[in-house]
Design a protein around this motif. Structure first.
Motif, PDB file in Angstrom:
ATOM      1  N   SER A  24      65.657  27.439  39.459  1.00 52.25           N
ATOM      2  CA  SER A  24      65.272  28.810  39.126  1.00 52.25           C
ATOM      3  C   SER A  24      66.411  29.815  39.255  1.00 52.25           C
ATOM      4  N   GLY A  25      67.395  29.518  40.103  1.00 56.21           N
ATOM      5  CA  GLY A  25      68.503  30.453  40.301  1.00 56.21           C
ATOM      6  C   GLY A  25      69.739  30.047  39.521  1.00 56.21           C
ATOM      7  N   PHE A  26      70.521  31.048  39.084  1.00 55.13           N
ATOM      8  CA  PHE A  26      71.749  30.799  38.328  1.00 55.13           C
ATOM      9  C   PHE A  26      72.960  30.936  39.241  1.00 55.13           C
ATOM     10  N   ASN A  27      73.795  29.932  39.263  1.00 54.23           N
ATOM     11  CA  ASN A  27      75.057  29.997  39.994  1.00 54.23           C
ATOM     12  C   ASN A  27      76.182  30.095  38.971  1.00 54.23           C
ATOM     13  N   LYS A 163      64.203  35.548  27.117  1.00 48.84           N
ATOM     14  CA  LYS A 163      64.908  36.794  26.800  1.00 48.84           C
ATOM     15  C   LYS A 163      66.313  36.793  27.396  1.00 48.84           C
ATOM     16  N   GLU A 164      66.442  36.261  28.601  1.00 47.52           N
ATOM     17  CA  GLU A 164      67.755  36.206  29.234  1.00 47.52           C
ATOM     18  C   GLU A 164      68.694  35.254  28.503  1.00 47.52           C
ATOM     19  N   HIS A 165      68.141  34.227  27.910  1.00 53.75           N
ATOM     20  CA  HIS A 165      68.956  33.264  27.164  1.00 53.75           C
ATOM     21  C   HIS A 165      69.753  33.973  26.070  1.00 53.75           C
ATOM     22  N   ARG A 166      69.090  34.858  25.367  1.00 45.53           N
ATOM     23  CA  ARG A 166      69.751  35.619  24.301  1.00 45.53           C
ATOM     24  C   ARG A 166      70.907  36.443  24.859  1.00 45.53           C
ATOM     25  N   ASP A 167      70.661  37.124  25.980  1.00 41.00           N
ATOM     26  CA  ASP A 167      71.704  37.974  26.575  1.00 41.00           C
ATOM     27  C   ASP A 167      72.886  37.145  27.081  1.00 41.00           C
ATOM     28  N   LEU A 168      72.596  35.989  27.667  1.00 42.64           N
ATOM     29  CA  LEU A 168      73.669  35.147  28.195  1.00 42.64           C
ATOM     30  C   LEU A 168      74.554  34.614  27.069  1.00 42.64           C
ATOM     31  N   ILE A 169      73.953  34.327  25.944  1.00 42.73           N
ATOM     32  CA  ILE A 169      74.749  33.879  24.791  1.00 42.73           C
ATOM     33  C   ILE A 169      75.634  35.027  24.293  1.00 42.73           C
ATOM     34  N   ARG A 176      81.912  39.906  33.211  1.00 44.08           N
ATOM     35  CA  ARG A 176      81.252  40.940  34.008  1.00 44.08           C
ATOM     36  C   ARG A 176      79.796  41.091  33.599  1.00 44.08           C
ATOM     37  N   LYS A 177      79.541  41.185  32.299  1.00 38.94           N
ATOM     38  CA  LYS A 177      78.175  41.353  31.817  1.00 38.94           C
ATOM     39  C   LYS A 177      77.357  40.068  31.987  1.00 38.94           C
ATOM     40  N   PHE A 178      78.024  38.925  31.823  1.00 37.46           N
ATOM     41  CA  PHE A 178      77.354  37.636  32.013  1.00 37.46           C
ATOM     42  C   PHE A 178      76.854  37.517  33.458  1.00 37.46           C
ATOM     43  N   ASP A 179      77.735  37.856  34.415  1.00 39.90           N
ATOM     44  CA  ASP A 179      77.357  37.792  35.827  1.00 39.90           C
ATOM     45  C   ASP A 179      76.258  38.798  36.155  1.00 39.90           C
ATOM     46  N   LYS A 180      76.273  39.931  35.487  1.00 38.44           N
ATOM     47  CA  LYS A 180      75.251  40.951  35.726  1.00 38.44           C
ATOM     48  C   LYS A 180      73.875  40.440  35.321  1.00 38.44           C
ATOM     49  N   VAL A 181      73.796  39.728  34.195  1.00 46.80           N
ATOM     50  CA  VAL A 181      72.523  39.138  33.764  1.00 46.80           C
ATOM     51  C   VAL A 181      72.067  38.092  34.773  1.00 46.80           C
TER      52      VAL A 181
END
Length: 286
Positions: A24-27, A163-169, A176-181
């Motif tokens: 569930s968590g992203f590292n 929804k987060e998948h789209r932002d991560l791509i 910076r923005k990737f880590d923020k998501v």
């Protein structure tokens, strides 16, 4: 539509605690910290042995005897558990999401579907226990509510990460923005995961207490049998049900605006599970 016979055949004969929080968590770090398959099995055995120590046992069973049984039985059960295997696989991808982004999102939705299906089977399994007992209706209502709340969590998790998948791509090349998501994801995911894990833990302890105290020997645990209230301590049973209700309410009533997410959706029960519940109501249960 899932046939009732399919649910019967697939209903679990063993209930042990598995750590599903690993996915569930992203590292975002480069170093991988995931547990491999053997380490995950060892950790699962250790956790369940510790949980056993919290269960009041009948004189017919010893803690040492149950621990020895679990040390052998849990690895055997997990070797046939496709959800456990998938969890270990997906945990590798979650441990380094920037490297395994595609693999994570290819597999996590498969895992979520498997979890949702397993919860429907769990609902039937506990319904079958109730029908083959003189347990109070509060047992079934409490367990049913906890499973549906847990299932709602998985449905919500699935919806949000799409929804987060789209932002991560989009932000994959912008660290910076990737880590923020990822940070925003970890904030809400950790909160919900903590509550869902407590529900799963309390439901496991409830089942173990009822089953163990209706077993005359190790060979009878997890076997089909009539559950008798006279073999249980009403206060202990009531405490287990109270704890399960509390943690279910905690999950249902989380302050979602505080973590910038919307309320959990009302998850539907599978056709097969609904058929079983309808039969129970026709028989005067509930």
């Amino acid at each position: 539509m899932e046939a009732i016979t399919d649910i019967v055949d697939a209903s679990p004969t063993r209930i042990v605690r598995r750590d599903l929080s690993l996915v569930s968590g992203f590292n975002c770090e480069v170093v991988e910290t995931f547990k491999d398959y053997k380490a995950a099995i060892s950790e699962t055995v250790r956790y369940n042995l510790e949980l056993l120590e919290e269960i009041p046992l009948p004189k017919s069973l010893s803690l040492d005897g149950l621990k020895e049984f679990f040390r052998k039985d849990i690895p055997s059960q997990l070797s046939k558990d496709t959800i456990f295997e998938k969890t270990v696989e997906v945990s590798k991808y979650a441990s380094n999401i920037s490297q395994y982004l595609g693999s994570y999102f290819r597999e996590i939705f498969v895992l979520n579907r498997k979890l949702m299906g397993e919860m429907d089977k769990g609902l039937f399994h506990f319904s079958k226990i109730f029908l083959n007992s003189d347990l109070p209706i509060s047992f079934l209502r409490t367990v049913e509510r906890s499973i549906l709340a847990h299932k709602d969590y998985v449905a919500f998790f699935d919806k949000e990460i799409r929804k987060e998948h789209r932002d991560l791509i989009i932000y994959r090349s912008n660290r910076r923005k990737f880590d923020k998501v990822c940070d925003a994801h970890n904030k809400w995911a950790a909160l919900l995961e903590e509550k869902s894990e407590r529900i799963d833990c309390e439901r496991t302890k409830l089942f173990w207490y009822i089953d163990f105290n209706n077993s005359n020997c190790i060979d009878e645990i997890f076997a089909d049998k009539f559950i008798k209230m006279e073999l249980l301590d009403k206060e202990v049973l009531g405490k287990y049900l109270e704890n399960l209700q509390k943690f279910t309410t905690d999950l249902e009533e989380l302050n979602y605006p505080r973590v910038s997410v919307e309320p959990l959706p009302a998850t539907k029960v599978s056709d097969g599970a609904k058929a079983i519940l309808s039969l129970m109501k026709l028989g005067g249960v509930g």
